[in-house]
Design a protein around this motif. Structure first.
Motif, PDB file in Angstrom:
ATOM      1  N   ILE A 174      -2.590 -53.513  34.844  1.00 21.27           N
ATOM      2  CA  ILE A 174      -1.327 -53.395  34.637  1.00 21.27           C
ATOM      3  C   ILE A 174      -0.798 -54.474  33.570  1.00 21.27           C
ATOM      4  O   ILE A 174       0.208 -53.877  32.794  1.00 21.27           O
ATOM      5  CB  ILE A 174      -0.704 -54.300  36.242  1.00 21.27           C
ATOM      6  CG1 ILE A 174      -0.707 -53.133  37.160  1.00 21.27           C
ATOM      7  CG2 ILE A 174       0.675 -54.347  35.838  1.00 21.27           C
ATOM      8  CD1 ILE A 174      -0.559 -53.934  38.553  1.00 21.27           C
ATOM      9  N   GLY A 175      -1.524 -55.429  33.346  1.00 23.76           N
ATOM     10  CA  GLY A 175      -1.382 -56.315  32.196  1.00 23.76           C
ATOM     11  C   GLY A 175      -1.320 -55.552  30.750  1.00 23.76           C
ATOM     12  O   GLY A 175      -0.484 -55.489  29.977  1.00 23.76           O
ATOM     13  N   THR A 176      -2.247 -54.648  30.762  1.00 24.83           N
ATOM     14  CA  THR A 176      -2.840 -53.697  29.650  1.00 24.83           C
ATOM     15  C   THR A 176      -1.641 -52.927  29.450  1.00 24.83           C
ATOM     16  O   THR A 176      -1.281 -52.613  28.260  1.00 24.83           O
ATOM     17  CB  THR A 176      -4.018 -52.964  29.727  1.00 24.83           C
ATOM     18  OG1 THR A 176      -4.787 -54.029  30.106  1.00 24.83           O
ATOM     19  CG2 THR A 176      -4.584 -52.327  28.720  1.00 24.83           C
ATOM     20  N   LEU A 177      -1.213 -52.199  30.451  1.00 29.76           N
ATOM     21  CA  LEU A 177      -0.129 -51.085  30.378  1.00 29.76           C
ATOM     22  C   LEU A 177       0.949 -51.730  29.917  1.00 29.76           C
ATOM     23  O   LEU A 177       1.787 -51.180  29.326  1.00 29.76           O
ATOM     24  CB  LEU A 177      -0.074 -50.190  31.610  1.00 29.76           C
ATOM     25  CG  LEU A 177      -1.484 -49.420  32.256  1.00 29.76           C
ATOM     26  CD1 LEU A 177      -1.243 -48.839  33.344  1.00 29.76           C
ATOM     27  CD2 LEU A 177      -1.549 -48.560  30.929  1.00 29.76           C
ATOM     28  N   ALA A 178       1.494 -52.789  30.653  1.00 28.86           N
ATOM     29  CA  ALA A 178       2.660 -53.463  30.440  1.00 28.86           C
ATOM     30  C   ALA A 178       2.821 -54.008  28.992  1.00 28.86           C
ATOM     31  O   ALA A 178       3.659 -53.725  28.320  1.00 28.86           O
ATOM     32  CB  ALA A 178       2.855 -54.749  31.394  1.00 28.86           C
ATOM     33  N   GLY A 193       4.853 -53.489  23.398  1.00 29.32           N
ATOM     34  CA  GLY A 193       4.301 -53.403  22.052  1.00 29.32           C
ATOM     35  C   GLY A 193       4.731 -52.150  21.303  1.00 29.32           C
ATOM     36  O   GLY A 193       5.019 -52.253  20.255  1.00 29.32           O
ATOM     37  N   GLY A 194       4.582 -50.942  22.072  1.00 28.53           N
ATOM     38  CA  GLY A 194       5.127 -49.672  21.564  1.00 28.53           C
ATOM     39  C   GLY A 194       6.701 -49.645  21.278  1.00 28.53           C
ATOM     40  O   GLY A 194       6.733 -49.166  20.223  1.00 28.53           O
ATOM     41  N   ILE A 195       7.277 -50.306  22.171  1.00 29.99           N
ATOM     42  CA  ILE A 195       8.593 -50.268  21.950  1.00 29.99           C
ATOM     43  C   ILE A 195       9.274 -51.105  20.973  1.00 29.99           C
ATOM     44  O   ILE A 195      10.039 -50.680  20.217  1.00 29.99           O
ATOM     45  CB  ILE A 195       9.336 -50.511  23.334  1.00 29.99           C
ATOM     46  CG1 ILE A 195       9.326 -49.389  24.371  1.00 29.99           C
ATOM     47  CG2 ILE A 195      10.752 -50.727  23.135  1.00 29.99           C
ATOM     48  CD1 ILE A 195       9.445 -49.871  26.034  1.00 29.99           C
ATOM     49  N   LEU A 196       8.425 -52.225  20.728  1.00 31.61           N
ATOM     50  CA  LEU A 196       8.887 -53.221  19.742  1.00 31.61           C
ATOM     51  C   LEU A 196       8.408 -52.439  18.414  1.00 31.61           C
ATOM     52  O   LEU A 196       9.236 -52.685  17.544  1.00 31.61           O
ATOM     53  CB  LEU A 196       8.207 -54.471  19.999  1.00 31.61           C
ATOM     54  CG  LEU A 196       8.910 -55.419  21.261  1.00 31.61           C
ATOM     55  CD1 LEU A 196       8.187 -56.450  21.358  1.00 31.61           C
ATOM     56  CD2 LEU A 196      10.573 -55.771  21.104  1.00 31.61           C
ATOM     57  N   GLY A 197       7.287 -51.876  18.402  1.00 29.82           N
ATOM     58  CA  GLY A 197       6.812 -51.277  17.426  1.00 29.82           C
ATOM     59  C   GLY A 197       7.559 -50.445  16.660  1.00 29.82           C
ATOM     60  O   GLY A 197       7.769 -50.169  15.412  1.00 29.82           O
ATOM     61  N   SER A 198       7.967 -49.502  17.442  1.00 28.06           N
ATOM     62  CA  SER A 198       8.954 -48.226  17.117  1.00 28.06           C
ATOM     63  C   SER A 198      10.492 -48.645  16.482  1.00 28.06           C
ATOM     64  O   SER A 198      10.923 -48.014  15.874  1.00 28.06           O
ATOM     65  CB  SER A 198       9.308 -47.543  18.273  1.00 28.06           C
ATOM     66  OG  SER A 198      10.208 -47.949  19.174  1.00 28.06           O
ATOM     67  N   LYS A 199      10.770 -49.961  16.609  1.00 25.89           N
ATOM     68  CA  LYS A 199      11.794 -50.569  16.108  1.00 25.89           C
ATOM     69  C   LYS A 199      11.688 -50.735  14.383  1.00 25.89           C
ATOM     70  O   LYS A 199      12.522 -50.934  13.929  1.00 25.89           O
ATOM     71  CB  LYS A 199      12.487 -51.559  16.582  1.00 25.89           C
ATOM     72  CG  LYS A 199      12.913 -51.569  18.208  1.00 25.89           C
ATOM     73  CD  LYS A 199      13.715 -50.603  18.431  1.00 25.89           C
ATOM     74  CE  LYS A 199      14.079 -50.536  20.023  1.00 25.89           C
ATOM     75  NZ  LYS A 199      14.762 -49.383  20.453  1.00 25.89           N
ATOM     76  N   ILE A 200      10.545 -50.957  14.113  1.00 27.44           N
ATOM     77  CA  ILE A 200      10.274 -51.255  12.686  1.00 27.44           C
ATOM     78  C   ILE A 200      10.323 -49.904  11.830  1.00 27.44           C
ATOM     79  O   ILE A 200       9.428 -49.074  12.359  1.00 27.44           O
ATOM     80  CB  ILE A 200       8.848 -52.099  12.660  1.00 27.44           C
ATOM     81  CG1 ILE A 200       8.887 -53.091  13.333  1.00 27.44           C
ATOM     82  CG2 ILE A 200       8.503 -52.226  11.280  1.00 27.44           C
ATOM     83  CD1 ILE A 200       7.403 -53.848  13.317  1.00 27.44           C
ATOM     84  N   ALA A 212       4.734 -48.332  15.906  1.00 31.34           N
ATOM     85  CA  ALA A 212       4.752 -48.184  17.485  1.00 31.34           C
ATOM     86  C   ALA A 212       3.144 -48.144  18.075  1.00 31.34           C
ATOM     87  O   ALA A 212       2.873 -48.779  18.945  1.00 31.34           O
ATOM     88  CB  ALA A 212       5.480 -46.830  17.825  1.00 31.34           C
ATOM     89  N   ILE A 213       2.395 -47.291  17.285  1.00 33.20           N
ATOM     90  CA  ILE A 213       0.984 -46.988  17.573  1.00 33.20           C
ATOM     91  C   ILE A 213       0.311 -48.546  17.553  1.00 33.20           C
ATOM     92  O   ILE A 213      -0.461 -48.806  18.451  1.00 33.20           O
ATOM     93  CB  ILE A 213       0.604 -46.003  16.932  1.00 33.20           C
ATOM     94  CG1 ILE A 213       0.987 -44.587  17.351  1.00 33.20           C
ATOM     95  CG2 ILE A 213      -1.163 -46.200  17.047  1.00 33.20           C
ATOM     96  CD1 ILE A 213       0.501 -43.557  16.362  1.00 33.20           C
ATOM     97  N   GLY A 214       0.536 -49.070  16.305  1.00 31.64           N
ATOM     98  CA  GLY A 214       0.056 -50.445  16.176  1.00 31.64           C
ATOM     99  C   GLY A 214       0.662 -51.415  17.138  1.00 31.64           C
ATOM    100  O   GLY A 214      -0.297 -52.313  17.838  1.00 31.64           O
ATOM    101  N   GLY A 215       1.661 -51.342  17.492  1.00 33.56           N
ATOM    102  CA  GLY A 215       2.499 -52.319  18.388  1.00 33.56           C
ATOM    103  C   GLY A 215       1.817 -51.992  19.847  1.00 33.56           C
ATOM    104  O   GLY A 215       1.665 -52.872  20.703  1.00 33.56           O
ATOM    105  N   ALA A 216       1.544 -50.881  20.260  1.00 33.45           N
ATOM    106  CA  ALA A 216       0.927 -50.470  21.521  1.00 33.45           C
ATOM    107  C   ALA A 216      -0.415 -50.905  21.538  1.00 33.45           C
ATOM    108  O   ALA A 216      -0.885 -51.550  22.784  1.00 33.45           O
ATOM    109  CB  ALA A 216       0.927 -49.037  21.565  1.00 33.45           C
ATOM    110  N   LEU A 217      -1.194 -50.843  20.580  1.00 27.98           N
ATOM    111  CA  LEU A 217      -2.679 -51.356  20.739  1.00 27.98           C
ATOM    112  C   LEU A 217      -2.631 -52.602  20.743  1.00 27.98           C
ATOM    113  O   LEU A 217      -3.271 -53.284  21.623  1.00 27.98           O
ATOM    114  CB  LEU A 217      -3.129 -50.767  19.371  1.00 27.98           C
ATOM    115  CG  LEU A 217      -3.653 -49.335  19.435  1.00 27.98           C
ATOM    116  CD1 LEU A 217      -4.166 -48.935  18.178  1.00 27.98           C
ATOM    117  CD2 LEU A 217      -4.471 -48.851  20.444  1.00 27.98           C
ATOM    118  N   ALA A 218      -1.890 -53.442  20.152  1.00 24.78           N
ATOM    119  CA  ALA A 218      -1.968 -54.955  19.848  1.00 24.78           C
ATOM    120  C   ALA A 218      -1.391 -55.449  21.271  1.00 24.78           C
ATOM    121  O   ALA A 218      -1.828 -56.416  21.799  1.00 24.78           O
ATOM    122  CB  ALA A 218      -1.054 -55.385  18.762  1.00 24.78           C
ATOM    123  N   GLY A 219      -0.157 -54.956  21.626  1.00 23.04           N
ATOM    124  CA  GLY A 219       0.280 -55.402  22.909  1.00 23.04           C
ATOM    125  C   GLY A 219      -0.599 -55.147  24.135  1.00 23.04           C
ATOM    126  O   GLY A 219      -0.834 -55.813  25.172  1.00 23.04           O
ATOM    127  N   GLY A 220      -1.272 -53.852  24.043  1.00 20.28           N
ATOM    128  CA  GLY A 220      -2.086 -53.678  25.155  1.00 20.28           C
ATOM    129  C   GLY A 220      -3.447 -54.772  24.977  1.00 20.28           C
ATOM    130  O   GLY A 220      -3.930 -55.108  26.149  1.00 20.28           O
TER     131      GLY A 220
END
Length: 151
Positions: free
Chosen positions: A56-60, A65-72, A82-90
């Motif tokens: 759950i922590g990984t998915l959250a 991270g993906g949402i925040l990354g997509s704003k860049i 977005a992909i980088g944010g999702a990987l880092a956030g995961g």
């Protein structure tokens, strides 16, 4: 964003189970248990690691991270961010989930009255402190075993 993070983190905490010797799931009610008695011969402190609970922590983390990354940026730069944010956030979410799910446990070695020796690991409960030489009851139901002080 903050509200989403709080809601997702509450989901991680809400999934945790009480692993103490005095905790039961609803499905365990009205089912017979085998009871053994014995004496504690050894106690060892152990760390109980998660058993896949960090999913759950990984998915959250990945979602946030993906949402925040997509704003860049914009266009393909936004997609890459977005992909980088999702990987880092995961990765961060996975680490946070692992840290949250670590527990202090105790390995309790018990010489049963029957003469057999068994060991049970359970989470440390500050309201149930064990000591060597103490008489205990061992409740076993299927694959679940609990150690509690004998009365």
């Amino acid at each position: 964003m903050v509200a989403v993070a709080v809601i997702l983190s509450l989901g991680v905490v809400g999934c945790a189970q009480n692993p103490y010797g005095d905790a039961y799931n609803v499905g365990e009610a009205r089912t017979m248990q085998t009871v053994s008695t014995g004496t504690i011969t050894k106690l060892d402190a152990v760390t109980m690691n998660s058993d896949g609970e960090s999913t759950i922590g990984t998915l959250a983390g990945a979602a946030i991270g993906g949402i925040l990354g997509s704003k860049i940026g914009g266009g393909s730069g936004s997609d890459i961010a977005a992909i980088g944010g999702a990987l880092a956030g995961g990765a961060l979410g996975n680490s946070a989930g692992d840290a949250v799910s670590k527990r202090q446990g105790v390995n309790i070695v018990i010489k049963l009255d029957s003469g057999r020796t068994v060991a049970v690991v359970q989470q440390v409960d500050p309201n149930m402190i064990f000591r060597v030489g103490q008489q205990v009851d061992i409740y076993q139901q299927g694959r679940t075993t609990r150690v509690v002080p004998a009365n």
